[in-house]
Design an enzyme around this catalytic site. Structure first.
Site, PDB file in Angstrom:
ATOM      1  N   SER A  55       0.836  -1.205   0.000  1.00  0.00           N
ATOM      2  CA  SER A  55       0.000   0.000   0.000  1.00  0.00           C
ATOM      3  C   SER A  55       0.867   1.249   0.000  1.00  0.00           C
ATOM      4  O   SER A  55       2.072   1.194   0.269  1.00  0.00           O
ATOM      5  CB  SER A  55      -0.914   0.024   1.238  1.00  0.00           C
ATOM      6  OG  SER A  55      -1.892  -0.982   1.182  1.00  0.00           O
ATOM      7  N   SER A  74      -5.329   4.953  -1.490  1.00  0.00           N
ATOM      8  CA  SER A  74      -6.193   6.059  -1.058  1.00  0.00           C
ATOM      9  C   SER A  74      -6.249   6.060   0.468  1.00  0.00           C
ATOM     10  O   SER A  74      -7.280   5.790   1.072  1.00  0.00           O
ATOM     11  CB  SER A  74      -7.592   5.901  -1.665  1.00  0.00           C
ATOM     12  OG  SER A  74      -8.392   7.035  -1.390  1.00  0.00           O
ATOM     13  N   CYS A  98      -4.768  -0.523   8.778  1.00  0.00           N
ATOM     14  CA  CYS A  98      -4.135  -0.990   7.540  1.00  0.00           C
ATOM     15  C   CYS A  98      -2.871  -1.732   7.930  1.00  0.00           C
ATOM     16  O   CYS A  98      -1.904  -1.122   8.415  1.00  0.00           O
ATOM     17  CB  CYS A  98      -3.793   0.166   6.606  1.00  0.00           C
ATOM     18  SG  CYS A  98      -2.869  -0.370   5.134  1.00  0.00           S
ATOM     19  N   MET A 118      -4.406  -7.523   1.850  1.00  0.00           N
ATOM     20  CA  MET A 118      -4.337  -6.540   2.917  1.00  0.00           C
ATOM     21  C   MET A 118      -3.595  -7.155   4.098  1.00  0.00           C
ATOM     22  O   MET A 118      -3.795  -8.325   4.427  1.00  0.00           O
ATOM     23  CB  MET A 118      -5.734  -6.118   3.354  1.00  0.00           C
ATOM     24  CG  MET A 118      -6.613  -5.585   2.204  1.00  0.00           C
ATOM     25  SD  MET A 118      -7.345  -6.881   1.190  1.00  0.00           S
ATOM     26  CE  MET A 118      -8.720  -7.369   2.218  1.00  0.00           C
ATOM     27  N   GLY A 119      -2.754  -6.361   4.759  1.00  0.00           N
ATOM     28  CA  GLY A 119      -1.976  -6.893   5.871  1.00  0.00           C
ATOM     29  C   GLY A 119      -2.838  -7.364   7.018  1.00  0.00           C
ATOM     30  O   GLY A 119      -2.567  -8.401   7.643  1.00  0.00           O
TER      31      GLY A 119
END
Length: 393
Positions: A19, A69, A104, A318-319
């Site tokens: 990301s 984003s 995140c 996604m982590g």
């Protein structure tokens, strides 16, 4: 006619894992944006370039995907035993909305390096050469993350030979420990399995009754079997993101799962909760060609997982969802564990659209309830640009 000049705010544009986001020190924000509320949201929306009906975020720092984003605010911690407080905002692309409901995991890898470089860590905690341990309080979900950041000659080391599928170039490895990752938020009651079951029958009107593992760990996540919804688990982004019917189906499943998890009261409430819960589908090992062209063999993975973020299939993983995968894989009987062979695993390597990822978790059954002390994975992080971000006042 007079025109107000743009304001400029110290900021750093960083990659963390797969990301990217704009990082701020809390003290550098305009005073009105130093506290939660409309002023903070309006500022971050304008910085990122949202809402954008064109879906491109041309007039901002966003990259027009859920992975790019994002905004992060970091401050010296007010929490005992921690170095910094880390707050994450997932900025909607086409709507005037910032979702603060989750973390995140990818950008978590950049928080420690950012904190060291920006003077938020006491110098005596940073070795001249070695690994700095940064104790992070994840303020969105009230959890501890411990980042192990390599340091060379007193500065964060960013270059290295650690390779992460979904990231083009190698970099230095940052190991993350997500401590006690079962989420405690929004009526989920702190339960790792808010329904009380490892697998539920989830009734979804118009779709059917699906087997589902709904777990709070890392981030609230709903896992379903790929085969039950017409997929193999080898799909890449275009197979899902170019199909409006598929995207609508996943959002419907996500809404009904969120109600069962106690995260929302009614399925219509899902519109105001884009970031959580995540929806993912799993399958047993199989070979496929990753988005980079890399051949992934069935022997290279323990299972396959595809996950959606902000209404689109993620280009990698996604982590925080990786934490959920690692946790679920460690607990026999979940759909994730069953896809990986049926036994609990301390570590698991799963296939995602960009390649593979290894994640570990330590799980134990205590008094009839499952508990996970921590989940571990490695990421990398790098400063892409630093200076000031400018935005209309």
């Amino acid at each position: 006619m007079s025109h107000a000049p743009q304001i400029r705010i110290p900021a750093t544009y960083m990659r963390g894992g797969t990301s990217k986001g704009v990082f701020f020190r809390l003290e550098d924000l305009p005073e009105a944006a130093r506290v939660p509320g409309a002023a903070r949201d309006a500022l971050l929306l304008r910085v990122i370039g949202s809402p954008d009906p064109y879906g491109k975020q041309i007039d901002g720092m966003g990259g027009a995907t859920s992975s790019t984003s994002k905004a992060v605010i970091v401050a010296r911690s007010s929490k005992a035993g921690h170095d910094v407080d880390y707050l994450f905002g997932q900025v909607a692309i086409d709507r005037a909305f910032v979702d603060w409901s989750g973390n995140c995991g990818n950008l978590s890898a950049a928080v420690g390096p950012f904190a060291i470089t920006n003077g938020l860590i006491d110098p005596e905690r940073v070795p001249d050469n070695g690994v700095a341990t940064v104790r992070i309080w994840q303020a969105n979900i009230g959890k501890t993350i411990i980042a192990h950041v390599p340091v060379t000659q007193g500065a964060v080391q960013e270059s290295g030979d650690f390779e992460l599928d979904g990231v083009t170039f190698p970099a230095a490895e940052v190991q993350l420990e997500f401590m006690d990752p079962a989420a405690e938020e929004d009526g989920a009651g702190g339960a790792m399995f808010p329904t009380g079951n490892l697998v539920d029958d989830l009734d979804v009107p118009g779709i059917g009754t699906l087997k589902a593992t709904m777990i709070n760990s890392g981030i609230p996540t709903i896992f379903v079997n790929a085969g039950e919804i017409g997929y193999t688990g080898t799909e890449l982004q275009d197979a899902i993101n170019s199909d409006p019917k598929a995207l609508a189906m996943f959002e419907t499943i996500r809404a009904h799962g969120a109600v069962r998890m106690g995260l929302i009261q009614h399925i219509d409430d899902i519109a105001s909760r884009q970031h959580t819960p995540k929806i993912a589908f799993v399958a047993g090992p199989a070979g496929y060609v990753a988005s980079s062209g890399k051949q992934i063999g069935a022997e290279d993975v323990d299972l396959l997982v595809r996950a959606l973020s902000m209404g689109k299939l993620h280009h990698a993983m996604m982590g925080t969802a990786a934490v959920a995968i690692g946790t679920a894989a460690a607990i026999p009987g979940t759909l994730v564990s069953l896809a990986a062979g049926g036994e609990g695993r301390d570590t698991v390597r799963f296939g995602h659209p960009s390649g593979t990822l290894r994640v570990g978790a330590q799980a134990a059954l205590i008094d009839g309830d499952w508990s996970v002390t921590k989940a571990i994975m490695s990421r990398s992080a790098r400063v892409l640009m630093e200076g000031w971000v400018r935005t209309p006042g």
